[in-house]
Design an enzyme around this catalytic site. Structure first.
Site, PDB file in Angstrom:
ATOM      1  N   GLY A  45       0.882  -1.187   0.020  1.00 50.17           N
ATOM      2  CA  GLY A  45       0.015  -0.057  -0.204  1.00 50.17           C
ATOM      3  C   GLY A  45       0.962   1.192   0.018  1.00 50.17           C
ATOM      4  CB  THR A  51       2.109   2.898   5.176  1.00 50.73           C
ATOM      5  OG1 THR A  51       1.469   4.194   5.023  1.00 50.73           O
ATOM      6  CG2 THR A  51       3.126   3.303   6.425  1.00 50.73           C
ATOM      7  CG  ASP A  77      -6.867   4.132   3.794  1.00 53.38           C
ATOM      8  OD1 ASP A  77      -8.036   4.235   2.876  1.00 53.38           O
ATOM      9  OD2 ASP A  77      -5.864   3.789   3.607  1.00 53.38           O
TER      10      ASP A  77
HETATM   11  N1  LIG Z   1      -1.896 -10.831   6.062  1.00 55.95           N
HETATM   12  C1  LIG Z   1      -2.106 -10.503   4.687  1.00 55.95           C
HETATM   13  N2  LIG Z   1      -2.387 -11.549   3.741  1.00 55.95           N
HETATM   14  C2  LIG Z   1      -2.232 -11.432   2.542  1.00 55.95           C
HETATM   15  N3  LIG Z   1      -2.045 -10.044   2.135  1.00 55.95           N
HETATM   16  C3  LIG Z   1      -2.018  -9.118   2.809  1.00 55.95           C
HETATM   17  C4  LIG Z   1      -2.124  -9.019   4.276  1.00 55.95           C
HETATM   18  N4  LIG Z   1      -2.086  -7.987   4.860  1.00 55.95           N
HETATM   19  C5  LIG Z   1      -1.880  -7.081   3.679  1.00 55.95           C
HETATM   20  N5  LIG Z   1      -2.047  -7.808   2.631  1.00 55.95           N
HETATM   21  C6  LIG Z   1      -1.922  -6.996   1.414  1.00 55.95           C
HETATM   22  O1  LIG Z   1      -0.983  -5.986   1.277  1.00 55.95           O
HETATM   23  C7  LIG Z   1      -1.540  -4.886   0.920  1.00 55.95           C
HETATM   24  C8  LIG Z   1      -0.827  -3.715   1.842  1.00 55.95           C
HETATM   25  O2  LIG Z   1      -0.967  -3.870   3.162  1.00 55.95           O
HETATM   26  P1  LIG Z   1      -1.606  -2.670   4.030  1.00 55.95           P
HETATM   27  O3  LIG Z   1      -1.655  -3.065   5.548  1.00 55.95           O
HETATM   28  O4  LIG Z   1      -2.856  -2.301   3.616  1.00 55.95           O
HETATM   29  O5  LIG Z   1      -0.497  -1.500   3.767  1.00 55.95           O
HETATM   30  P2  LIG Z   1      -0.714   0.106   3.686  1.00 55.95           P
HETATM   31  O6  LIG Z   1      -0.755   0.566   5.016  1.00 55.95           O
HETATM   32  O7  LIG Z   1       0.451   0.512   3.045  1.00 55.95           O
HETATM   33  O8  LIG Z   1      -1.881   0.123   2.959  1.00 55.95           O
HETATM   34  C9  LIG Z   1      -2.984  -4.805   0.992  1.00 55.95           C
HETATM   35  O9  LIG Z   1      -3.645  -3.918   0.365  1.00 55.95           O
HETATM   36  C10 LIG Z   1      -3.126  -6.255   0.877  1.00 55.95           C
HETATM   37  O10 LIG Z   1      -3.361  -6.396  -0.509  1.00 55.95           O
HETATM   38 MG   LIG Z   2      -3.822  -0.711   3.221  1.00 56.20          MG
END
Ligand SMILES: Nc1ncnc2c1ncn2[C@@H]1O[C@H](COP(=O)(O)OP(=O)(O)O)[C@@H](O)[C@H]1O
Ligand SMILES: [Mg+2]
Ligand SMILES: *[C@@H]1O[C@H](CO)[C@@H](O)[C@H](O)[C@H]1NC(C)=O
Ligand SMILES: *[C@@H]1O[C@H](CO)[C@@H](O)[C@H](O)[C@H]1NC(C)=O
Ligand SMILES: *[C@@H]1O[C@H](CO)[C@@H](O)[C@H](O)[C@H]1NC(C)=O
Ligand SMILES: *[C@@H]1O[C@H](CO)[C@@H](O)[C@H](O)[C@H]1NC(C)=O
Ligand SMILES: *[C@@H]1O[C@H](CO)[C@@H](O)[C@H](O)[C@H]1NC(C)=O
Length: 447
Positions: free
Chosen positions: A82, A84, A222
């Site tokens: 994403g 972050t 968000d």
């Molecule tokens: N536990 C998980 N298993 C699989 N994919 C994940 C998991 N956590 C996050 N993701 C993928 O990684 C992406 C980025 O994680 P996220 O926590 O949303 O980061 P950000 O804060 O940058 O948005 C998510 O949109 C999702 O597609």
């Molecule tokens: Mg995210």
């Protein structure tokens, strides 16, 4: 070392963050960045203290993964990123498995150094160390929240590792989470209604939990489908860095406007100076606009459609809170599971001959939409009577079987066939053959 995490982690994280922040920076940090860091630090400290008081007793016995396990991780690929964070799939040697034992496949979350969050900070302040630290606070905040919230709708924290070498330029934090698969909305639109309803129900159960959580009413700031993943058929929130555990402060009602691109809601400012229920309401309207409107109504059973329309209307106008919404969903689930939604009209089953100890060839056959199988027409039904009604409404259908497979609601899957030559004697299944088809084919059915 059972309990080390629960008893130490929250204060340890805090101590680490504080120690890191008190270090002198080279080059000197812009004042506004230092202030932003201080703000994040204060937020993290109060959240950590709050979370520490609500830690579940069972957490004290949970075995968490740590740096030792992480050092032996085998990275399998990128799952997502994403603004972050970056998420990798990795295999950890499972504990207690001795030598060549099994592996545990997990998600590793770390800071996305090249992400737009850090990039925007760098453009603004031009200070690498400070910007990385600012983003790291988000990861730490998410960790504290994942640790203190306990719900099937929230991705499970399996452990973490912080590189506590605070004399180094960067504090590296990696969280280990249960692995899911990102939500594919386009794909979801093509799945059967029952599966889409499950996702909405999972979400509503999560919103109910968040509205009544041990940390107070939690708002997801968000809120988008990409902040959720599917784990073993259950929807789970994974991105928890941008959440609030306090209701917006206010002095008058004017301060409590909840604004969306298509709609605005005027909420009340309580005598305690808080916008009443703003977190719960924000979550619900986001669930309505990103999930319910797409997933709930299409191809729902006819008799459930008015109820679903009411739910859409009530959440879209924020007439329902999380409690009422959950109750409405549970009512729909009950009507669906019990078969009460079925229209008791004419019986179609009497137009079919039940052939015991026959089964159908595993061959490709006609397709229908939205089928549980890519090769054939496979639908969830309440009973043989409903399957008969479906078969009678499909011109190609000549016979059907009720398979032993069940959906998440416990309903059986029925297979519909067009090709009578596929019938094979043997097995424990019952094949229901359309009488007109049987007589046309003038096949000898044995007994
Ligand atoms: N536990 C998980 N298993 C699989 N994919 C994940 C998991 N956590 C996050 N993701 C993928 O990684 C992406 C980025 O994680 P996220 O926590 O949303 O980061 P950000 O804060 O940058 O948005 C998510 O949109 C999702 O597609
Ligand atoms: Mg995210
Ligand atoms: C800590 O970081 C410093 C600077 O990067 C490095 O010189 C030192 O070896 C590190 N110490 C450990 C124990 O990793
Ligand atoms: C996956 O979901 C199924 C059905 O809900 C459940 O029976 C099973 O225990 C779950 N598996 C894991 C590993 O959670
Ligand atoms: C709910 O129904 C009312 C009355 O029919 C209508 O005016 C309103 O626009 C509907 N709201 C939504 C979100 O569908
Ligand atoms: C919702 O239900 C919970 C649990 O029963 C209760 O504590 C809470 O007060 C209810 N909230 C509202 C707004 O009715
Ligand atoms: C019907 O099934 C038989 C036997 O499996 C097969 O030979 C035949 O081609 C099928 N006919 C059609 C139209 O699919």
């Amino acid at each position: 070392m059972p309990g080390w995490w629960a008893l130490l982690a929250a204060p340890a994280l805090l101590a680490l963050a504080l120690a890191v922040l008190s270090l002198p920076w080279r080059p000197p940090m812009p004042l506004s960045l230092a202030q932003e860091l201080e703000q994040r630090q204060r937020d993290l400290r109060s959240l950590t203290q709050e979370a520490f008081q609500t830690l579940h007793p069972s957490d004290a016995h949970a075995e968490r993964l740590g740096c030792q396990e992480l050092s032996r991780a085998r990275t399998l690929g990128l799952v997502g990123f994403g603004i972050t964070k970056l998420v990798l799939r990795a295999a950890l040697p499972s504990r207690g498995g001795g030598g060549g034992g099994g592996e545990l496949v997990v998600a590793l979350k770390a800071l996305h150094w090249a992400g737009s969050d850090v990039a925007a900070c760098l453009r603004r302040y031009g200070h690498r160390g400070g910007c990385h630290r600012l983003a790291t606070y988000k990861l730490l905040k998410e960790e504290v929240l994942l640790q203190s919230l306990d719900h099937p709708g929230i991705v499970k924290l399996l452990g973490q590792c912080s590189d506590s070498n605070i004399s180094g330029p960067e504090m590296k934090v990696v969280t280990m989470l249960e692995l899911g698969t990102p939500l594919e909305m386009i794909q979801l639109l093509q799945t059967p209604w029952e599966e889409r309803f499950k996702i909405c129900l999972d979400l509503v159960e999560l919103l109910y939990y968040l509205a009544n959580s041990p940390l107070g009413s939690i708002g997801l700031l968000d809120f988008q489908p990409r902040q959720f993943v599917m784990v073993n058929g259950t929807l789970k929130a994974t991105d928890l860095d941008d959440v609030t555990t306090t209701e917006l402060s206010c002095q008058e009602d004017q301060d409590c406007i909840l604004e969306f691109p298509t709609k605005r809601f005027a909420l009340q400012c309580t005598t305690q100076g808080k916008c009443e229920g703003i977190n719960e309401k924000r979550n619900l309207f986001n669930a309505y606009r990103y999930f319910f409107t797409y997933l709930l109504p299409h191809t729902a059973p006819l008799t459930l459609q008015p109820i679903l329309k009411d739910i859409l209307n009530a959440t879209g106008d924020l007439r329902y809170g999380a409690n009422e919404t959950l109750r409405a969903f549970q009512k729909v689930l009950h009507l669906y599971k019990s078969g009460l939604y079925l229209q008791k009209k004419t019986s179609h089953l009497k137009e079919y001959i039940a052939l015991k100890q026959f089964h159908s060839a595993d061959a490709e056959d006609y397709k229908c939409w939205p089928s549980y199988s890519h090769l054939r027409c496979m639908l969830s039904v309440h009973n043989a009577e409903e399957a008969a009604a479906i078969c009678s409404s499909h011109p190609q259908c000549q016979h059907f079987t009720i398979t032993p497979q069940r959906t998440w609601t416990g309903r059986p899957l029925a297979l519909f066939h067009s090709n009578l030559s596929d019938l094979i004697p043997g097995g424990h299944m019952v094949v229901y053959v359309k009488q007109s088809a049987a007589s046309r084919k003038s096949i000898s059915w044995g007994a």
